[in-house]
Design a protein around this motif. Structure first.
Motif, PDB file in Angstrom:
ATOM      1  N   SER A  42      26.570 -33.833 -53.447  1.00 44.61           N
ATOM      2  CA  SER A  42      26.277 -34.054 -54.863  1.00 44.61           C
ATOM      3  C   SER A  42      25.092 -33.254 -55.377  1.00 44.61           C
ATOM      4  O   SER A  42      24.878 -33.198 -56.583  1.00 44.61           O
ATOM      5  CB  SER A  42      26.033 -35.545 -55.112  1.00 44.61           C
ATOM      6  N   ASN A  43      24.321 -32.641 -54.461  1.00 48.47           N
ATOM      7  CA  ASN A  43      23.169 -31.857 -54.904  1.00 48.47           C
ATOM      8  C   ASN A  43      22.768 -30.851 -53.829  1.00 48.47           C
ATOM      9  O   ASN A  43      23.234 -30.929 -52.689  1.00 48.47           O
ATOM     10  CB  ASN A  43      21.992 -32.761 -55.292  1.00 48.47           C
ATOM     11  N   SER A  44      21.898 -29.931 -54.204  1.00 46.45           N
ATOM     12  CA  SER A  44      21.539 -28.839 -53.299  1.00 46.45           C
ATOM     13  C   SER A  44      20.699 -29.317 -52.111  1.00 46.45           C
ATOM     14  O   SER A  44      20.769 -28.733 -51.033  1.00 46.45           O
ATOM     15  CB  SER A  44      20.822 -27.731 -54.065  1.00 46.45           C
ATOM     16  N   VAL A  65      35.324 -26.427 -41.175  1.00 43.14           N
ATOM     17  CA  VAL A  65      34.990 -27.297 -42.291  1.00 43.14           C
ATOM     18  C   VAL A  65      34.530 -26.439 -43.471  1.00 43.14           C
ATOM     19  O   VAL A  65      33.796 -25.467 -43.289  1.00 43.14           O
ATOM     20  CB  VAL A  65      33.904 -28.338 -41.911  1.00 43.14           C
ATOM     21  N   SER A  66      34.999 -26.779 -44.648  1.00 45.33           N
ATOM     22  CA  SER A  66      34.556 -26.117 -45.878  1.00 45.33           C
ATOM     23  C   SER A  66      33.395 -26.897 -46.463  1.00 45.33           C
ATOM     24  O   SER A  66      33.353 -28.122 -46.368  1.00 45.33           O
ATOM     25  CB  SER A  66      35.693 -26.066 -46.906  1.00 45.33           C
ATOM     26  N   LEU A  67      32.445 -26.184 -47.081  1.00 45.68           N
ATOM     27  CA  LEU A  67      31.298 -26.823 -47.723  1.00 45.68           C
ATOM     28  C   LEU A  67      31.240 -26.406 -49.186  1.00 45.68           C
ATOM     29  O   LEU A  67      31.396 -25.232 -49.517  1.00 45.68           O
ATOM     30  CB  LEU A  67      29.993 -26.416 -47.032  1.00 45.68           C
ATOM     31  N   LEU A  68      30.998 -27.394 -50.054  1.00 46.19           N
ATOM     32  CA  LEU A  68      30.910 -27.170 -51.496  1.00 46.19           C
ATOM     33  C   LEU A  68      29.844 -28.116 -52.037  1.00 46.19           C
ATOM     34  O   LEU A  68      29.740 -29.250 -51.583  1.00 46.19           O
ATOM     35  CB  LEU A  68      32.265 -27.468 -52.153  1.00 46.19           C
ATOM     36  N   THR A  69      29.038 -27.660 -52.994  1.00 44.31           N
ATOM     37  CA  THR A  69      28.009 -28.517 -53.560  1.00 44.31           C
ATOM     38  C   THR A  69      27.935 -28.381 -55.071  1.00 44.31           C
ATOM     39  O   THR A  69      28.397 -27.387 -55.625  1.00 44.31           O
ATOM     40  CB  THR A  69      26.618 -28.222 -52.955  1.00 44.31           C
ATOM     41  N   ALA A  74      21.748 -28.516 -48.213  1.00 38.67           N
ATOM     42  CA  ALA A  74      20.898 -27.899 -47.192  1.00 38.67           C
ATOM     43  C   ALA A  74      20.910 -28.719 -45.909  1.00 38.67           C
ATOM     44  O   ALA A  74      21.011 -28.166 -44.803  1.00 38.67           O
ATOM     45  CB  ALA A  74      19.478 -27.749 -47.725  1.00 38.67           C
ATOM     46  N   VAL A  75      20.842 -30.040 -46.046  1.00 33.23           N
ATOM     47  CA  VAL A  75      20.860 -30.924 -44.874  1.00 33.23           C
ATOM     48  C   VAL A  75      22.197 -30.807 -44.143  1.00 33.23           C
ATOM     49  O   VAL A  75      22.242 -30.630 -42.918  1.00 33.23           O
ATOM     50  CB  VAL A  75      20.589 -32.392 -45.294  1.00 33.23           C
ATOM     51  N   VAL A  76      23.300 -30.890 -44.878  1.00 30.39           N
ATOM     52  CA  VAL A  76      24.632 -30.812 -44.261  1.00 30.39           C
ATOM     53  C   VAL A  76      24.850 -29.445 -43.613  1.00 30.39           C
ATOM     54  O   VAL A  76      25.364 -29.361 -42.495  1.00 30.39           O
ATOM     55  CB  VAL A  76      25.733 -31.117 -45.301  1.00 30.39           C
ATOM     56  N   THR A  77      24.445 -28.378 -44.285  1.00 28.35           N
ATOM     57  CA  THR A  77      24.595 -27.039 -43.726  1.00 28.35           C
ATOM     58  C   THR A  77      23.863 -26.938 -42.389  1.00 28.35           C
ATOM     59  O   THR A  77      24.401 -26.405 -41.412  1.00 28.35           O
ATOM     60  CB  THR A  77      24.058 -25.974 -44.717  1.00 28.35           C
ATOM     61  N   ARG A 123      28.719 -25.470 -60.815  1.00 29.79           N
ATOM     62  CA  ARG A 123      27.581 -25.478 -61.739  1.00 29.79           C
ATOM     63  C   ARG A 123      27.859 -26.460 -62.865  1.00 29.79           C
ATOM     64  O   ARG A 123      28.811 -26.292 -63.609  1.00 29.79           O
ATOM     65  CB  ARG A 123      27.371 -24.081 -62.325  1.00 29.79           C
ATOM     66  N   GLN A 124      27.010 -27.480 -62.968  1.00 27.63           N
ATOM     67  CA  GLN A 124      27.155 -28.471 -64.029  1.00 27.63           C
ATOM     68  C   GLN A 124      26.419 -28.004 -65.282  1.00 27.63           C
ATOM     69  O   GLN A 124      25.365 -27.397 -65.179  1.00 27.63           O
ATOM     70  CB  GLN A 124      26.573 -29.802 -63.578  1.00 27.63           C
TER      71      GLN A 124
END
Length: 124
Positions: free
Chosen positions: A15-17, A38-42, A21-24, A60-61
């Motif tokens: 849900s946020n950058s 695994v794909s990563l999207l934020t 960073a933590v998940v990456t 980008r919101q």
């Protein structure tokens, strides 16, 4: 823990950058290959998203439009306390970079890097 499951996730959306960073970091420390496993999207588009390997895909919101709608909704609700909640839809951009790929076991084709307009529903 979730990568030890017999059916590990094929994608993670944060849900946020900060969470991205933590998940990456965790994904790399576990030796899980992104985007092959695994794909990563934020949400958001932090400055570092295009500098890491793999380059992070982002949504980008429209922060200014969200703030304007929130203010207008708040003012309207203060004038009419019986006003019913309503659903607002604002457009958000998605940029697919290198961190998104096909799910393991699916077609081998990778999506082309592109930016497109998608609608992100926001409740008021």
């Amino acid at each position: 823990k979730m990568f030890l499951d017999p059916r590990p996730p094929t994608a993670i959306i944060t849900s946020n950058s900060h969470l991205a960073a933590v998940v990456t970091g965790h994904v790399k420390n576990l030796g899980v290959s992104c985007p092959e496993q695994v794909s990563l999207l934020t949400f958001d588009d932090p400055e570092w998203a295009g500098l890491v390997t793999p380059r992070l895909s982002v949504i980008r919101q429209p922060a200014l439009a969200i703030a304007q709608q929130a203010w207008e909704t708040l003012m309207a609700r203060m004038e009419n306390k019986r006003a019913k909640p309503k659903m607002l839809e604002l457009e958000a951009d998605i940029e697919i970079r290198d961190s998104v790929g096909p799910a393991p076991g699916s077609a081998p084709a990778r999506p082309q890097a592109a930016t497109g307009q998608k609608k992100a529903p926001i409740s008021a």
